[in-house]
Design a protein around this motif. Structure first.
Motif, PDB file in Angstrom:
ATOM      1  N   LEU A  48       0.834  -1.202   0.000  1.00  0.00           N
ATOM      2  CA  LEU A  48       0.000   0.000   0.000  1.00  0.00           C
ATOM      3  C   LEU A  48       0.871   1.255   0.000  1.00  0.00           C
ATOM      4  CD1 LEU A  48      -2.976  -0.739   2.405  1.00  0.00           C
ATOM      5  CD2 LEU A  48      -3.003  -0.324  -0.049  1.00  0.00           C
ATOM      6  N   ILE A  49       1.923   1.215   0.833  1.00  0.00           N
ATOM      7  CA  ILE A  49       2.821   2.381   0.886  1.00  0.00           C
ATOM      8  C   ILE A  49       3.452   2.617  -0.474  1.00  0.00           C
ATOM      9  CG2 ILE A  49       5.003   3.223   1.822  1.00  0.00           C
ATOM     10  CD1 ILE A  49       4.294   2.082   4.463  1.00  0.00           C
ATOM     11  N   ALA A  50       3.911   1.529  -1.109  1.00  0.00           N
ATOM     12  CA  ALA A  50       4.551   1.659  -2.418  1.00  0.00           C
ATOM     13  C   ALA A  50       3.563   2.232  -3.436  1.00  0.00           C
ATOM     14  CB  ALA A  50       5.061   0.298  -2.880  1.00  0.00           C
ATOM     15  N   LEU A  51       2.355   1.731  -3.400  1.00  0.00           N
ATOM     16  CA  LEU A  51       1.326   2.206  -4.321  1.00  0.00           C
ATOM     17  C   LEU A  51       1.059   3.683  -4.095  1.00  0.00           C
ATOM     18  CD1 LEU A  51      -0.298   0.603  -6.390  1.00  0.00           C
ATOM     19  CD2 LEU A  51      -2.201   0.618  -4.810  1.00  0.00           C
ATOM     20  N   TYR A  52       0.974   4.058  -2.804  1.00  0.00           N
ATOM     21  CA  TYR A  52       0.683   5.439  -2.467  1.00  0.00           C
ATOM     22  C   TYR A  52       1.823   6.350  -2.912  1.00  0.00           C
ATOM     23  CZ  TYR A  52      -1.039   9.410   0.091  1.00  0.00           C
ATOM     24  OH  TYR A  52      -1.491  10.652   0.410  1.00  0.00           O
ATOM     25  N   ALA A  53       3.051   5.838  -2.814  1.00  0.00           N
ATOM     26  CA  ALA A  53       4.197   6.616  -3.275  1.00  0.00           C
ATOM     27  C   ALA A  53       4.055   6.926  -4.759  1.00  0.00           C
ATOM     28  CB  ALA A  53       5.494   5.866  -3.007  1.00  0.00           C
ATOM     29  N   PHE A  54       3.656   5.927  -5.554  1.00  0.00           N
ATOM     30  CA  PHE A  54       3.472   6.166  -6.992  1.00  0.00           C
ATOM     31  C   PHE A  54       2.368   7.194  -7.228  1.00  0.00           C
ATOM     32  CE2 PHE A  54       6.008   2.398  -7.673  1.00  0.00           C
ATOM     33  CZ  PHE A  54       6.723   2.792  -8.776  1.00  0.00           C
ATOM     34  N   TYR A  55       1.296   7.085  -6.419  1.00  0.00           N
ATOM     35  CA  TYR A  55       0.203   8.038  -6.588  1.00  0.00           C
ATOM     36  C   TYR A  55       0.689   9.462  -6.326  1.00  0.00           C
ATOM     37  CZ  TYR A  55      -3.734  10.882  -5.393  1.00  0.00           C
ATOM     38  OH  TYR A  55      -4.599  11.922  -5.320  1.00  0.00           O
ATOM     39  N   ILE A  56       1.438   9.605  -5.222  1.00  0.00           N
ATOM     40  CA  ILE A  56       1.974  10.933  -4.876  1.00  0.00           C
ATOM     41  C   ILE A  56       2.848  11.459  -6.002  1.00  0.00           C
ATOM     42  CG2 ILE A  56       3.601  12.089  -3.358  1.00  0.00           C
ATOM     43  CD1 ILE A  56       1.624  11.645  -1.530  1.00  0.00           C
ATOM     44  N   LEU A  57       3.671  10.557  -6.575  1.00  0.00           N
ATOM     45  CA  LEU A  57       4.584  10.946  -7.639  1.00  0.00           C
ATOM     46  C   LEU A  57       3.803  11.508  -8.823  1.00  0.00           C
ATOM     47  CD1 LEU A  57       7.455  10.780  -8.844  1.00  0.00           C
ATOM     48  CD2 LEU A  57       6.772   8.634  -9.803  1.00  0.00           C
ATOM     49  N   TYR A  58       2.804  10.774  -9.309  1.00  0.00           N
ATOM     50  CA  TYR A  58       2.130  11.204 -10.528  1.00  0.00           C
ATOM     51  C   TYR A  58       1.192  12.367 -10.272  1.00  0.00           C
ATOM     52  CZ  TYR A  58       4.385   7.588 -12.990  1.00  0.00           C
ATOM     53  OH  TYR A  58       5.361   6.837 -13.562  1.00  0.00           O
ATOM     54  N   SER A  59       0.686  12.465  -9.029  1.00  0.00           N
ATOM     55  CA  SER A  59      -0.184  13.599  -8.767  1.00  0.00           C
ATOM     56  C   SER A  59       0.621  14.890  -8.649  1.00  0.00           C
ATOM     57  CB  SER A  59      -0.980  13.372  -7.486  1.00  0.00           C
ATOM     58  OG  SER A  59      -0.095  13.394  -6.398  1.00  0.00           O
TER      59      SER A  59
END
Lengths: 82, 473, 220, 92
Positions: free
Chosen positions: C107-118
């Motif tokens: 989940l943390i890894a996924l959220y990191a990607f979300y933060i990156l693209y947002s």
């Protein structure tokens, strides 16, 4: 709004005092981590959301973890005064 | 073509630092290759500065107030050129003097140091300069921590905290200037900047930061131990290049940005006089060879600061500027040569105690000769770069009738003569017997001659002083 | 005794520094920032809609490049200290935390990607994302220290330097078309996203290496 | 305005801490407070009508990351110093 600001800033100042003047090192580190989180709230109040994110993750998170690890190491080898 | 030199000067250190870190077994090869490329690039830059009219490079194609601009100035690029030369010779020296594990990290770190120097000497943007200063500070501390004795590590910690606090002060100065004028570019700031209280406070913080980082007398507590306990090539880099970068910034800001208060500038010059005598006396009293050289650095920094006594309009500022520039070049070359030659002597003698070094001139004649040449330049005897510097200083002091500074310059020269001649006489008397020659190794010849080259240039370049002055304009 | 007078003098000076500085800073009257107006003029060409990301990775990308350099540099300097401080590291290993982390880390890894693209249209970006990723790795290391997988030293080093290397490479490519790190309009958003992705991975590796290197260091 | 005063107070407190404390770890924590104070001053003096200046945010973000790198290195240096001084006192 002014009330929240004042509360936030008084809290920050109190934590700053605690960090500077407390005798116990471990105590200072815990206060520093809390300080980072309150500072993130202050960034939110100033409208700097990028900074709030980075402060929580870098300032409180990584620096805090490193500080805790360092104090554990220093305690283990008995050189807390270094 | 010259336009692309500036990005090249950024790209080269970054790439070679990466290569040196990745292939740590070949770090020395990449380091020396970098030294050669970097030196030739900075020579090209010097050529470009001399032949072209002044130009600015805008990174990302964004014009100055928004984007970051670099502009090579004559003085800054010539210090960069000299720094690149010292760096090249020190890299060759380090190849033969450091252990393999130290080499693997010495080269990437000092390549990053080159990146920081490029930023500081060429940038026009005060925030980019902040990042450059942080790069230089971290590299310097990392390099001085290569020696893993408790004493050296303690000295590096003190150094680290001094340099970080100084960076914070500098950043606060940048903050106040940005809050007041909304600009970060030096040439954009010059027309709008005014003499007001916030601006002056910002300048005050910046000056304190530079004084702390340049190790000017009352704030020089960190320098001596950090420089004396580091490995030899590191000491040479630290005292020849690192402190010059912040001094250059202080001069640049004083000449372009600061609204000058004569009281403040005299205050700086008095600090310089204090530094000359404090460093000289401490050097005379120290019994450790590398500590003596480190204290002599504190003393020599004082001569750089003397320029602030002659910057007002009563005197000819170009004369004091020449004096300062020659003091800077002479110290860069002479001090790096001195440290490198002393490193050979210390390596052979296995001790840093001065009293144990009697008669070493018979074993390492070339190093002792190099030390003597450095001493000539540091004392300011003719013919040397140091002499040219003192000559101009004395002239400007005489013309502006500031007798205090005149006597300070003469007295400082006598003081440095006292401790340097004491050292040289010790080296020369009672030659040691042949038996001690066994400790000499093959690599020592290379080490000696790199040190000799630097010291020799600090004397020899005095014959070209007119063309150097002509170049600086 | 001397120490005590020194301290009281220090507190006295600090108090007046505080008073003076707050007086000056609260009474600052700002001139109009020309940087600020230029920023909004240039925004349409920056390739992203979030101003902070545009400043970081387009208008003042050199600062960011140097800053990535600083992070890498401090890692190299840490290596110079030979940090194999052997001691039993902090660990919180038990069944509850194990299960928790097994769910949390992806989940943390996924959220990191979300933060990156947002980051291209709202707050976020490579630095926060990499810190999150590193935080995830550190938690993993705290909870499962024994089953922790460490790749070979050379591969790790490639990972560490990849951020700075890619940044410099983009700079060199852009030299053929204009200045160093010059990219506009269409191509800019591609470059920015790609730089941010590489930066996230390499900075995440470096930040977690700050923590992990101190405890276990693999010989090359 | 309140934010500015708090920032200055944190700056001064951190500076005091760096000078007063003898232990390097405490110096480091105070140094982080010191830089946080500077960043707070930076953002709050440039905030107009409750909107922070995006340039300033970017610069402070850079500063935060640089500070993190420096403090990570400082901590490892503190550990190395503690380890080496223990080694030396064992030898004596």
């Amino acid at each position: 709004m002014l009330l929240i600001d004042t509360l936030l800033l008084v809290l920050l100042l109190w934590l700053g005092f605690k960090i500077t003047f407390t005798k116990d090192h471990f105590n200072a580190i815990i206060h520093f981590i809390v300080f980072g989180m309150i500072l993130a709230l202050a960034w939110v109040r100033l409208g700097a959301f990028d900074l709030a994110l980075a402060e929580i993750a870098l300032g409180a998170g990584i620096t805090g973890a490193l500080l805790l690890d360092t104090i554990t190491f220093l305690k283990k080898i008995g050189r807390e005064d270094a | 073509m010259f336009n692309n030199l500036i990005p090249a000067l950024i790209i080269t250190p970054a790439l070679f630092a990466i290569l040196g870190f990745l292939f740590s077994k070949r770090a020395a090869f990449f380091g020396i290759a970098f030294g050669l490329i970097f030196f030739s690039e900075s020579l090209l830059l010097l050529y470009g500065v001399a032949t072209k009219s002044p130009w600015a490079y805008h990174f990302g194609g964004w014009q100055a107030p928004l984007g970051i601009a670099f502009a090579p100035l004559r003085f800054g690029s010539s210090i960069l050129g000299v720094s690149a030369f010292v760096m090249l010779l020190t890299f060759i020296y380090a190849r033969f003097s450091l252990q393999e594990s130290q080499r693997a990290l010495f080269y990437p770190l000092s390549t990053f140091l080159a990146l920081g120097l490029v930023v500081v000497y060429l940038s026009q943007d005060i925030f980019t300069i902040y990042v450059g200063l942080e790069i230089i500070g971290l590299c310097a501390v990392g390099l001085s921590a290569l020696q893993k004795s408790p004493k050296a590590l303690h000295a590096s910690l003190v150094y680290l905290f001094s340099t970080l606090v100084a960076s914070g002060f500098y950043l606060l100065g940048v903050v106040i200037i940005y809050a007041k004028y909304g600009l970060l570019n030096i040439s954009a700031l010059i027309p709008v900047i005014q003499e007001e209280l916030p601006t002056l406070v910002a300048f005050g913080f910046m000056v304190v930061a530079f004084l702390l980082k340049t190790a000017v007398f009352p704030l020089s507590f960190w320098l001596a131990n950090a420089h004396a306990n580091a490995p030899t090539p590191v000491s040479a880099l630290l005292s020849a290049l690192v402190i010059k970068a912040t001094f250059y910034l202080m001069y640049l800001f004083a000449a372009t940005l600061f609204i000058f208060e004569y009281e403040l500038s005299y205050f700086l010059a008095f600090l310089g006089v204090g530094a000359i005598f404090y460093g000289g006396i401490k050097a005379y009293l120290s019994s450790d060879l590398k500590l003596l050289i480190a204290y002599s650095t504190i003393s020599q920094v004082g001569y750089l600061l003397l320029i602030f006594a002659f910057i007002d309009e009563h005197t000819d500022p170009s004369m004091a500027f020449n004096a300062m520039a020659f003091a800077l070049f002479s110290h860069t070359l002479a001090k790096s040569g001195f440290f490198l030659a002393a490193g050979v002597v210390v390596h052979i003698a296995q001790t840093k105690e001065i009293s144990a070094l009697q008669g070493y001139a018979s074993i390492t004649p070339v190093s002792v000769f190099a030390i003597a040449l450095s001493a000539v330049s540091l004392i300011g005897l003719p013919p040397s770069l140091g002499f040219v510097s003192k000559w101009y200083y004395l002239q400007s002091a005489y013309l502006s009738e500031s007798w205090f500074f005149l006597f300070a310059i003469i007295g400082g020269g006598i003081l440095s003569a006292a401790y340097l001649f004491k050292l040289l006489i010790l080296f020369l008397e009672h030659p040691l017997e042949e038996g001690h020659l066994l400790r000499r190794e093959k690599s020592h010849t290379t080490l000696e001659w790199t040190a000799f080259t630097l010291s020799f240039l600090s004397v020899f370049l005095a014959f070209f002083s007119n063309s150097i002055i002509a170049f600086m304009g | 005794m001397r120490n005590k007078t020194f301290h009281s003098l220090l507190y006295f000076l600090a108090f007046w520094l505080f008073v003076g500085l707050s007086f000056i800073l609260t009474n600052i009257n700002t001139l109009d920032s020309s940087m600020h107006t230029k920023l909004f003029e240039a925004m349409p060409h920056s390739g992203v809609t979030h101003e902070v990301t545009a400043v970081l990775l387009n208008f003042r990308a050199l600062d960011t490049l140097l800053e990535v350099g600083v992070i890498l540099l401090s890692l190299i300097a840490i290596h110079a200290l030979e940090p194999n401080f052997r001691y039993t590291p902090l660990s919180f290993e038990n069944t509850i935390t194990n299960t928790f982390v097994a769910i949390l880390f992806p989940l943390i890894a996924l959220y990191a990607f979300y933060i990156l693209y947002s980051g291209s249209y709202q707050s976020g970006g490579a630095f926060s994302a990499s810190a999150l990723l590193a935080g995830g790795i550190i938690i993993l290391r705290l909870v499962k220290p024994r089953s922790f997988f460490v790749p070979k030293e050379l591969i790790l080093r490639f990972l560490y330097v990849s951020g700075l290397f890619y940044f410099v490479c983009v700079g060199m490519i852009s030299l053929f078309f204009g200045s160093f790190l010059e990219y506009r309009d269409y191509i800019a958003s591609f470059y920015i996203i790609s730089i941010e992705s590489v930066l996230m991975l390499s900075l995440g590796a470096i930040l977690s290496a700050y923590f992990i290197n101190a405890v276990q260091r693999v010989k090359p | 305005m309140l934010f500015i005063i708090t920032g200055v107070a944190l700056f001064v407190l951190g500076l005091l801490g760096v000078i007063v404390h003898k232990e390097f770890l405490r110096k480091l924590i105070s140094l982080n407070v010191f830089t946080s104070g500077i960043f707070l001053i930076f953002v709050s003096t440039t905030t107009r009508e409750d909107i922070a200046d995006p340039i300033v945010i970017a610069l402070v973000l850079t500063g935060l990351v640089v500070t993190l790198g420096a403090s990570a290195f400082a901590m490892m240096l503190i550990r190395a110093y503690a380890k080496e001084s223990i080694k030396e006192s064992d030898n004596v």
